[in-house]
Design a protein around this motif. Structure first.
Motif, mmCIF file in Angstrom:
data_model
loop_
_atom_site.group_PDB
_atom_site.id
_atom_site.type_symbol
_atom_site.label_atom_id
_atom_site.label_comp_id
_atom_site.label_asym_id
_atom_site.label_seq_id
_atom_site.Cartn_x
_atom_site.Cartn_y
_atom_site.Cartn_z
ATOM 1 N N ILE A 65 0.864 -1.184 0.000
ATOM 2 C CA ILE A 65 0.000 0.000 0.000
ATOM 3 C C ILE A 65 0.893 1.223 0.000
ATOM 4 C CG2 ILE A 65 -1.728 1.298 1.312
ATOM 5 C CD1 ILE A 65 -2.708 -1.329 2.481
ATOM 6 N N ASP A 66 0.509 2.240 -0.767
ATOM 7 C CA ASP A 66 1.364 3.425 -0.884
ATOM 8 C C ASP A 66 0.530 4.694 -0.976
ATOM 9 O OD1 ASP A 66 3.745 4.773 -1.076
ATOM 10 O OD2 ASP A 66 4.393 3.827 -2.924
ATOM 11 N N GLY A 67 1.114 5.779 -0.484
ATOM 12 C CA GLY A 67 0.454 7.080 -0.553
ATOM 13 C C GLY A 67 0.858 7.853 -1.784
ATOM 14 N N ASN A 68 2.139 8.213 -1.881
ATOM 15 C CA ASN A 68 2.626 8.935 -3.061
ATOM 16 C C ASN A 68 2.795 8.011 -4.263
ATOM 17 O OD1 ASN A 68 2.839 11.482 -1.798
ATOM 18 N ND2 ASN A 68 4.788 10.887 -0.865
ATOM 19 N N SER A 69 2.887 6.728 -4.013
ATOM 20 C CA SER A 69 2.883 5.687 -5.042
ATOM 21 C C SER A 69 4.181 5.545 -5.809
ATOM 22 C CB SER A 69 1.718 5.897 -6.027
ATOM 23 O OG SER A 69 0.500 6.000 -5.335
ATOM 24 N N ASN A 70 5.245 6.250 -5.416
ATOM 25 C CA ASN A 70 6.537 6.049 -6.080
ATOM 26 C C ASN A 70 7.057 4.642 -5.833
ATOM 27 O OD1 ASN A 70 6.905 7.023 -3.273
ATOM 28 N ND2 ASN A 70 9.079 6.751 -3.716
ATOM 29 N N ARG A 71 6.803 4.110 -4.652
ATOM 30 C CA ARG A 71 7.300 2.777 -4.308
ATOM 31 C C ARG A 71 6.565 1.695 -5.099
ATOM 32 N NH1 ARG A 71 5.813 -0.937 -0.058
ATOM 33 N NH2 ARG A 71 4.246 0.594 0.553
ATOM 34 N N VAL A 72 5.228 1.681 -5.037
ATOM 35 C CA VAL A 72 4.502 0.612 -5.721
ATOM 36 C C VAL A 72 4.634 0.717 -7.237
ATOM 37 C CG1 VAL A 72 2.882 0.231 -3.834
ATOM 38 C CG2 VAL A 72 2.276 1.842 -5.653
ATOM 39 N N SER A 73 4.768 1.930 -7.763
ATOM 40 C CA SER A 73 4.936 2.059 -9.212
ATOM 41 C C SER A 73 6.287 1.518 -9.645
ATOM 42 C CB SER A 73 4.770 3.519 -9.660
ATOM 43 O OG SER A 73 5.703 4.372 -9.031
ATOM 44 N N ALA A 74 7.336 1.724 -8.818
ATOM 45 C CA ALA A 74 8.651 1.168 -9.131
ATOM 46 C C ALA A 74 8.646 -0.351 -9.005
ATOM 47 C CB ALA A 74 9.710 1.774 -8.217
ATOM 48 N N TYR A 75 7.914 -0.866 -8.038
ATOM 49 C CA TYR A 75 7.792 -2.318 -7.910
ATOM 50 C C TYR A 75 7.144 -2.911 -9.169
ATOM 51 C CZ TYR A 75 8.754 -2.223 -2.818
ATOM 52 O OH TYR A 75 9.326 -2.073 -1.577
ATOM 53 N N ALA A 76 6.138 -2.214 -9.678
ATOM 54 C CA ALA A 76 5.381 -2.742 -10.813
ATOM 55 C C ALA A 76 6.145 -2.626 -12.125
ATOM 56 C CB ALA A 76 4.040 -2.015 -10.925
ATOM 57 N N TYR A 77 6.881 -1.536 -12.305
ATOM 58 C CA TYR A 77 7.527 -1.306 -13.601
ATOM 59 C C TYR A 77 8.627 -0.262 -13.473
ATOM 60 C CZ TYR A 77 8.078 -0.359 -18.574
ATOM 61 O OH TYR A 77 8.595 -0.228 -19.838
ATOM 62 N N GLY A 78 9.718 -0.462 -14.215
ATOM 63 C CA GLY A 78 10.750 0.569 -14.258
ATOM 64 C C GLY A 78 12.142 0.044 -13.995
ATOM 65 N N PRO A 79 12.583 0.041 -12.724
ATOM 66 C CA PRO A 79 13.963 -0.345 -12.420
ATOM 67 C C PRO A 79 14.259 -1.771 -12.892
ATOM 68 C CG PRO A 79 12.626 -0.297 -10.420
ATOM 69 C CD PRO A 79 11.815 0.335 -11.495
ATOM 70 N N SER A 80 15.524 -2.009 -13.241
ATOM 71 C CA SER A 80 15.898 -3.326 -13.763
ATOM 72 C C SER A 80 15.627 -4.432 -12.760
ATOM 73 C CB SER A 80 17.382 -3.329 -14.140
ATOM 74 O OG SER A 80 17.641 -2.383 -15.156
ATOM 75 N N LYS A 81 15.924 -4.160 -11.476
ATOM 76 C CA LYS A 81 15.714 -5.166 -10.441
ATOM 77 C C LYS A 81 15.076 -4.530 -9.204
ATOM 78 C CE LYS A 81 19.695 -7.930 -11.949
ATOM 79 N NZ LYS A 81 18.906 -8.922 -12.704
ATOM 80 N N VAL A 82 14.245 -5.308 -8.554
ATOM 81 C CA VAL A 82 13.633 -4.919 -7.285
ATOM 82 C C VAL A 82 14.156 -5.889 -6.225
ATOM 83 C CG1 VAL A 82 11.478 -4.699 -5.992
ATOM 84 C CG2 VAL A 82 11.558 -4.029 -8.408
ATOM 85 N N LEU A 83 14.805 -5.332 -5.212
ATOM 86 C CA LEU A 83 15.371 -6.150 -4.135
ATOM 87 C C LEU A 83 14.624 -5.837 -2.844
ATOM 88 C CD1 LEU A 83 17.462 -8.054 -2.888
ATOM 89 C CD2 LEU A 83 19.060 -6.123 -2.772
ATOM 90 N N LEU A 84 13.970 -6.840 -2.295
ATOM 91 C CA LEU A 84 13.150 -6.659 -1.098
ATOM 92 C C LEU A 84 13.750 -7.406 0.088
ATOM 93 C CD1 LEU A 84 9.582 -7.163 -2.641
ATOM 94 C CD2 LEU A 84 10.925 -5.051 -2.473
ATOM 95 N N ILE A 85 13.746 -6.732 1.238
ATOM 96 C CA ILE A 85 14.191 -7.321 2.502
ATOM 97 C C ILE A 85 12.947 -7.526 3.358
ATOM 98 C CG2 ILE A 85 15.734 -7.106 4.462
ATOM 99 C CD1 ILE A 85 17.147 -7.022 1.692
ATOM 100 N N VAL A 86 12.646 -8.775 3.695
ATOM 101 C CA VAL A 86 11.366 -9.081 4.333
ATOM 102 C C VAL A 86 11.580 -9.910 5.594
ATOM 103 C CG1 VAL A 86 9.085 -10.095 4.003
ATOM 104 C CG2 VAL A 86 10.290 -9.093 2.042
ATOM 105 N N GLY A 87 11.085 -9.434 6.722
ATOM 106 C CA GLY A 87 11.124 -10.199 7.960
ATOM 107 C C GLY A 87 10.015 -11.240 7.990
#
Length: 209
Positions: free
Chosen positions: A112-134
């Motif tokens: 969930i995102d407010g400004n949506s820069n994060r979820v939009s990058a997750y969906a499309y754009g950067p070559s790789k998405v690296l997530l750190i998850v507990g």
């Protein structure tokens, strides 16, 4: 962490990783923060262009400090003149770093995102998405993952940022339309069309919110 819980979580994470792989995403198991940091630095090559959202988990494993001090082109969002400039760089970066608000035991990511820069990058754009998850982010199914994202992650983040929303006062989601709401965009990632784009390091510790 109790040894019995550690073993249980390790087995759980291995099932989650199978789920991620069935969705064309790469999963990694890390026993602790130190191991997670090592895996992340093995994935990210020197000189890579990197940015991130406001992830607490990335900082908690020491990755933010390591990238700042290392031989990387690391530009966190506060180094840009405004949110738009930061978002544009994120879409063209080699790596976008973050976490997830929740994930299902079979590998679906919920954010969930407010400004949506994060979820939009997750969906499309950067070559790789690296997530750190507990392990605290893992939920039994999509419904419970969505509830976690709304009632735990979004509520705590609204409080963290000092936003004037009902949830920041009551501690639970009110499904509000407040001008300050951070529940603007909901992203459910169930499959990655591009192989080797998503890399998800799951840590056998509680991280983030």
């Amino acid at each position: 962490m109790n040894d019995v819980v550690t073993v249980r979580n390790e087995k759980l994470v291995k099932d989650v990783i199978k789920g991620l792989e069935s969705r064309n995403m790469k999963g990694y198991y890390a026993a602790n923060k130190e191991e997670a940091l090592k895996i992340a630095l093995d994935i990210i090559p020197k000189k890579a262009t990197i940015t991130m959202g406001g992830s607490v988990s990335v900082s908690e494993i020491g990755l933010r400090d390591a990238l700042t001090e290392g031989d990387y082109d690391f530009r966190p969002r506060e180094t840009f003149k405004d949110e738009h400039e930061a978002a544009v760089f994120g879409y063209t970066a080699d790596f976008f770093l973050g976490s997830t608000n929740a994930m299902t035991s079979d590998g679906i990511l919920v954010n969930i995102d407010g400004n949506s820069n994060r979820v939009s990058a997750y969906a499309y754009g950067p070559s790789k998405v690296l997530l750190i998850v507990g392990v605290n982010k893992i939920c039994g199914d999509l419904d419970s993952a969505m509830k976690r994202a709304r009632n735990d992650a979004a509520t705590i983040n609204a409080q963290r940022f000092g936003l004037n929303t009902p949830c920041s006062k009551t501690g639970k989601c009110a499904d509000c339309k407040s001008p300050d709401t951070i529940c603007c965009q909901f992203l459910t990632t169930r499959y990655s069309r591009h192989a080797d784009r998503y890399h998800v390091i799951i840590v056998n510790e509680n991280l983030g919110f």
